[in-house]
Write a protein that holds these residues in place. Sequence first.
Motif, PDB file in Angstrom:
ATOM      1  N   LEU A  61      51.737 -42.012 133.483  1.00  0.00           N
ATOM      2  CA  LEU A  61      52.812 -41.817 132.508  1.00  0.00           C
ATOM      3  C   LEU A  61      54.065 -41.305 133.216  1.00  0.00           C
ATOM      4  O   LEU A  61      53.985 -40.404 134.064  1.00  0.00           O
ATOM      5  CB  LEU A  61      52.399 -40.801 131.442  1.00  0.00           C
ATOM      6  N   ALA A 100      51.971 -25.984 116.333  1.00  0.00           N
ATOM      7  CA  ALA A 100      52.388 -27.305 116.820  1.00  0.00           C
ATOM      8  C   ALA A 100      52.668 -28.243 115.644  1.00  0.00           C
ATOM      9  O   ALA A 100      53.540 -29.111 115.702  1.00  0.00           O
ATOM     10  CB  ALA A 100      51.304 -27.891 117.720  1.00  0.00           C
ATOM     11  N   SER A 139      42.805 -44.493 126.211  1.00  0.00           N
ATOM     12  CA  SER A 139      41.921 -44.313 127.351  1.00  0.00           C
ATOM     13  C   SER A 139      42.747 -44.395 128.642  1.00  0.00           C
ATOM     14  O   SER A 139      43.905 -43.939 128.674  1.00  0.00           O
ATOM     15  CB  SER A 139      40.833 -45.405 127.288  1.00  0.00           C
ATOM     16  N   ALA A 140      42.193 -44.963 129.679  1.00  0.00           N
ATOM     17  CA  ALA A 140      42.877 -45.096 130.970  1.00  0.00           C
ATOM     18  C   ALA A 140      42.326 -46.338 131.661  1.00  0.00           C
ATOM     19  O   ALA A 140      41.247 -46.823 131.288  1.00  0.00           O
ATOM     20  CB  ALA A 140      42.644 -43.839 131.806  1.00  0.00           C
ATOM     21  N   ASP A 175      39.217 -29.633 114.678  1.00  0.00           N
ATOM     22  CA  ASP A 175      39.070 -29.428 116.115  1.00  0.00           C
ATOM     23  C   ASP A 175      38.008 -30.397 116.635  1.00  0.00           C
ATOM     24  O   ASP A 175      36.880 -30.412 116.117  1.00  0.00           O
ATOM     25  CB  ASP A 175      38.646 -27.958 116.345  1.00  0.00           C
ATOM     26  N   THR A 226      36.284 -30.199 119.099  1.00  0.00           N
ATOM     27  CA  THR A 226      35.113 -29.515 119.653  1.00  0.00           C
ATOM     28  C   THR A 226      34.200 -28.968 118.542  1.00  0.00           C
ATOM     29  O   THR A 226      33.154 -28.393 118.831  1.00  0.00           O
ATOM     30  CB  THR A 226      35.516 -28.356 120.597  1.00  0.00           C
ATOM     31  N   THR A 285      45.701 -31.675 113.477  1.00  0.00           N
ATOM     32  CA  THR A 285      46.216 -30.692 114.426  1.00  0.00           C
ATOM     33  C   THR A 285      45.214 -29.555 114.531  1.00  0.00           C
ATOM     34  O   THR A 285      44.493 -29.277 113.569  1.00  0.00           O
ATOM     35  CB  THR A 285      47.578 -30.107 113.996  1.00  0.00           C
ATOM     36  N   MET A 340      37.758 -37.675 134.321  1.00  0.00           N
ATOM     37  CA  MET A 340      38.382 -38.211 133.096  1.00  0.00           C
ATOM     38  C   MET A 340      37.942 -39.651 132.861  1.00  0.00           C
ATOM     39  O   MET A 340      37.738 -40.070 131.718  1.00  0.00           O
ATOM     40  CB  MET A 340      39.918 -38.176 133.209  1.00  0.00           C
ATOM     41  N   GLY A 364      45.740 -36.016 118.206  1.00  0.00           N
ATOM     42  CA  GLY A 364      46.735 -35.812 119.264  1.00  0.00           C
ATOM     43  C   GLY A 364      48.148 -36.014 118.743  1.00  0.00           C
ATOM     44  O   GLY A 364      49.062 -36.385 119.482  1.00  0.00           O
ATOM     45  N   ALA A 365      48.342 -35.737 117.435  1.00  0.00           N
ATOM     46  CA  ALA A 365      49.613 -36.077 116.770  1.00  0.00           C
ATOM     47  C   ALA A 365      50.786 -35.245 117.274  1.00  0.00           C
ATOM     48  O   ALA A 365      51.935 -35.596 117.031  1.00  0.00           O
ATOM     49  CB  ALA A 365      49.454 -35.900 115.265  1.00  0.00           C
ATOM     50  N   THR A 366      50.492 -34.138 117.950  1.00  0.00           N
ATOM     51  CA  THR A 366      51.586 -33.321 118.480  1.00  0.00           C
ATOM     52  C   THR A 366      51.792 -33.577 119.973  1.00  0.00           C
ATOM     53  O   THR A 366      52.638 -32.948 120.591  1.00  0.00           O
ATOM     54  CB  THR A 366      51.272 -31.824 118.273  1.00  0.00           C
ATOM     55  N   ASN A 419      54.791 -37.522 133.497  1.00  0.00           N
ATOM     56  CA  ASN A 419      54.167 -36.621 134.472  1.00  0.00           C
ATOM     57  C   ASN A 419      55.235 -36.035 135.397  1.00  0.00           C
ATOM     58  O   ASN A 419      55.089 -34.919 135.895  1.00  0.00           O
ATOM     59  CB  ASN A 419      53.123 -37.364 135.306  1.00  0.00           C
ATOM     60  N   TRP A 455      41.695 -38.030 123.207  1.00  0.00           N
ATOM     61  CA  TRP A 455      40.668 -37.018 123.530  1.00  0.00           C
ATOM     62  C   TRP A 455      41.096 -36.235 124.764  1.00  0.00           C
ATOM     63  O   TRP A 455      41.048 -36.752 125.878  1.00  0.00           O
ATOM     64  CB  TRP A 455      39.310 -37.684 123.774  1.00  0.00           C
ATOM     65  N   THR A 456      41.522 -34.989 124.544  1.00  0.00           N
ATOM     66  CA  THR A 456      41.823 -34.118 125.685  1.00  0.00           C
ATOM     67  C   THR A 456      40.864 -32.920 125.696  1.00  0.00           C
ATOM     68  O   THR A 456      41.029 -32.011 126.495  1.00  0.00           O
ATOM     69  CB  THR A 456      43.283 -33.605 125.634  1.00  0.00           C
ATOM     70  N   PRO A 490      46.980 -46.734 129.443  1.00  0.00           N
ATOM     71  CA  PRO A 490      48.187 -46.568 130.254  1.00  0.00           C
ATOM     72  C   PRO A 490      47.835 -46.141 131.674  1.00  0.00           C
ATOM     73  O   PRO A 490      46.885 -45.387 131.890  1.00  0.00           O
ATOM     74  CB  PRO A 490      48.956 -45.457 129.532  1.00  0.00           C
ATOM     75  N   GLY A 491      48.609 -46.630 132.631  1.00  0.00           N
ATOM     76  CA  GLY A 491      48.523 -46.107 133.998  1.00  0.00           C
ATOM     77  C   GLY A 491      49.263 -44.775 134.035  1.00  0.00           C
ATOM     78  O   GLY A 491      49.246 -44.017 133.062  1.00  0.00           O
TER      79      GLY A 491
HETATM   80  N1  LIG Z   1      48.887 -38.316 132.039  1.00  0.00           N
HETATM   81  C1  LIG Z   1      48.704 -39.578 132.356  1.00  0.00           C
HETATM   82  O1  LIG Z   1      49.343 -40.138 133.265  1.00  0.00           O
HETATM   83  C2  LIG Z   1      47.669 -40.385 131.599  1.00  0.00           C
HETATM   84  C3  LIG Z   1      47.476 -41.707 131.929  1.00  0.00           C
HETATM   85  C4  LIG Z   1      46.520 -42.441 131.223  1.00  0.00           C
HETATM   86  C5  LIG Z   1      45.805 -41.845 130.204  1.00  0.00           C
HETATM   87  N2  LIG Z   1      46.024 -40.535 129.899  1.00  0.00           N
HETATM   88  C6  LIG Z   1      45.224 -39.968 128.809  1.00  0.00           C
HETATM   89  O2  LIG Z   1      46.046 -39.765 127.690  1.00  0.00           O
HETATM   90  C7  LIG Z   1      45.431 -38.762 126.882  1.00  0.00           C
HETATM   91  C8  LIG Z   1      46.500 -37.793 126.376  1.00  0.00           C
HETATM   92  O3  LIG Z   1      46.892 -37.018 127.407  1.00  0.00           O
HETATM   93  P1  LIG Z   1      48.244 -36.190 127.295  1.00  0.00           P
HETATM   94  O4  LIG Z   1      48.294 -35.250 128.454  1.00  0.00           O
HETATM   95  O5  LIG Z   1      49.344 -37.128 127.157  1.00  0.00           O
HETATM   96  O6  LIG Z   1      48.009 -35.384 125.895  1.00  0.00           O
HETATM   97  P2  LIG Z   1      48.947 -34.269 125.299  1.00  0.00           P
HETATM   98  O7  LIG Z   1      50.341 -34.718 125.181  1.00  0.00           O
HETATM   99  O8  LIG Z   1      48.681 -32.987 126.049  1.00  0.00           O
HETATM  100  O9  LIG Z   1      48.368 -34.094 123.846  1.00  0.00           O
HETATM  101  C9  LIG Z   1      47.150 -33.477 123.627  1.00  0.00           C
HETATM  102  C10 LIG Z   1      46.912 -33.551 122.131  1.00  0.00           C
HETATM  103  O10 LIG Z   1      45.528 -33.324 121.892  1.00  0.00           O
HETATM  104  C11 LIG Z   1      45.419 -32.314 120.889  1.00  0.00           C
HETATM  105  N3  LIG Z   1      44.213 -31.565 121.135  1.00  0.00           N
HETATM  106  C12 LIG Z   1      43.895 -30.866 122.257  1.00  0.00           C
HETATM  107  N4  LIG Z   1      42.688 -30.288 122.124  1.00  0.00           N
HETATM  108  C13 LIG Z   1      42.245 -30.614 120.861  1.00  0.00           C
HETATM  109  C14 LIG Z   1      41.084 -30.303 120.121  1.00  0.00           C
HETATM  110  N5  LIG Z   1      40.117 -29.526 120.620  1.00  0.00           N
HETATM  111  N6  LIG Z   1      40.972 -30.792 118.863  1.00  0.00           N
HETATM  112  C15 LIG Z   1      41.947 -31.565 118.320  1.00  0.00           C
HETATM  113  N7  LIG Z   1      43.076 -31.896 118.989  1.00  0.00           N
HETATM  114  C16 LIG Z   1      43.224 -31.412 120.242  1.00  0.00           C
HETATM  115  C17 LIG Z   1      46.657 -31.476 120.972  1.00  0.00           C
HETATM  116  O11 LIG Z   1      46.882 -30.908 119.704  1.00  0.00           O
HETATM  117  P3  LIG Z   1      47.563 -29.460 119.478  1.00  0.00           P
HETATM  118  O12 LIG Z   1      49.030 -29.591 119.753  1.00  0.00           O
HETATM  119  O13 LIG Z   1      47.267 -29.140 118.057  1.00  0.00           O
HETATM  120  O14 LIG Z   1      46.900 -28.537 120.477  1.00  0.00           O
HETATM  121  C18 LIG Z   1      47.706 -32.528 121.347  1.00  0.00           C
HETATM  122  O15 LIG Z   1      48.217 -33.152 120.195  1.00  0.00           O
HETATM  123  C19 LIG Z   1      44.310 -38.119 127.726  1.00  0.00           C
HETATM  124  O16 LIG Z   1      43.076 -38.655 127.321  1.00  0.00           O
HETATM  125  C20 LIG Z   1      44.662 -38.585 129.129  1.00  0.00           C
HETATM  126  O17 LIG Z   1      43.531 -38.682 129.957  1.00  0.00           O
HETATM  127  C21 LIG Z   1      46.950 -39.798 130.553  1.00  0.00           C
END
Ligand SMILES: NC(=O)c1ccc[n+]([C@@H]2O[C@H](COP(=O)([O-])OP(=O)(O)OC[C@H]3O[C@@H](n4cnc5c(N)ncnc54)[C@H](OP(=O)(O)O)[C@@H]3O)[C@@H](O)[C@H]2O)c1
Length: 296
Positions: A144, A42, A102-103, A56, A58, A37, A118, A13-15, A147, A77-78, A141-142
């Motif tokens: 973010l 990205a 995680s969450a 990947d 998956t 990546t 999730m 998730g480095a990007t 969002n 893990w997304t 994290p709760g």
């Molecule tokens: N949003 C919230 O409020 C919240 C709160 C608590 C926890 N979370 C959790 O935090 C996590 C991150 O969420 P986010 O929305 O912040 O993430 P994000 O910024 O969208 O980042 C997703 C990352 O995952 C990578 N990725 C996606 N599919 C992939 C795959 N098949 N293989 C390898 N890498 C993959 C992407 O890489 P590419 O750029 O290469 O595609 C990207 O770096 C999730 O588990 C979410 O449930 C979120």
Amino acid sequence: MTRTRVPPVLVTGATGRIGRVVVDLLIAAGLPVRALTHRSEAAAALPGCVEIVTGDLTVPESLDAALRGVSTVFLVWTAPPATAPAVIERLAAHARRVVFLSAPHQTPHPFFQQPNPMAALHADIERLIAAAGLESTIIRPGMLASNALFWWAPAIRAGDVVRWPYGAAETAPVDERDVAAVAARTLYQDGHAGGDYVLTGPESLSQAEQVSIIGDVLGRRIRFQELSPDEFRSETEGSWPRPAVDMLLAAWGATIGHPAFITSTVFDILGSAPRSFRQWAADHATAFTEGPPPSS
Ligand SMILES: NC(=O)c1ccc[n+]([C@@H]2O[C@H](COP(=O)([O-])OP(=O)(O)OC[C@H]3O[C@@H](n4cnc5c(N)ncnc54)[C@H](OP(=O)(O)O)[C@@H]3O)[C@@H](O)[C@H]2O)c1
């Protein structure tokens, strides 16, 4: 004299929102960083000193090159859940420690206790990590703060009204930079094996208050127009996945009448206060005025 080579930290998730900041903080701490990546475009935005390896989640066998020689992994893990068991098995064959994003699905607060696919995925991955015998630190994290960009920036760029449900629902938005700082600290500092950290922002704010704070920062009055849950479902039809909409509506609905759950964990680990939502909004103000045209 021979020098021991420090193994790189693999950042998945480095990007992404959190992983990208983790990369910078690990570099600042002097650690070699390998970034996973799966979209080459990205990867271009990562610093030059980062070793970039494609893979990947998956396709578990695509991760072997990224895992070679690492001892610690930051796991985001997304992806869909199907390959999680095979990926954790591979990870455990190479690495000793994992810090998993995680969450707070175990937190006894109505906001976090609604049916949520999730949460089930995160719980499964945590179980797999434990069963594989990996040392782990779980970062939870709760809501973010960022969002707000996805949810409200299109409306705020287009006008002065945000149409949204559950204006009175309170959350404690946590700045993703604070989440990343805690994650990075647990990756480069000893003593966090077994750590389980619920991270929140410093204050409980209703969604209407959060919109109003963004307006203040922009020097504008943004009106919050309450939508019913059904109006929100029909407005997001076709553009948002229905399970995500239902999950959010259930969480906001359940939290009405309750202040948000707040922890001191960011301060406890970093020794500095978490950033406020106002600070986050000020630092992202241009994203609410400039950017891609709002989708209608
Ligand atoms: N949003 C919230 O409020 C919240 C709160 C608590 C926890 N979370 C959790 O935090 C996590 C991150 O969420 P986010 O929305 O912040 O993430 P994000 O910024 O969208 O980042 C997703 C990352 O995952 C990578 N990725 C996606 N599919 C992939 C795959 N098949 N293989 C390898 N890498 C993959 C992407 O890489 P590419 O750029 O290469 O595609 C990207 O770096 C999730 O588990 C979410 O449930 C979120």
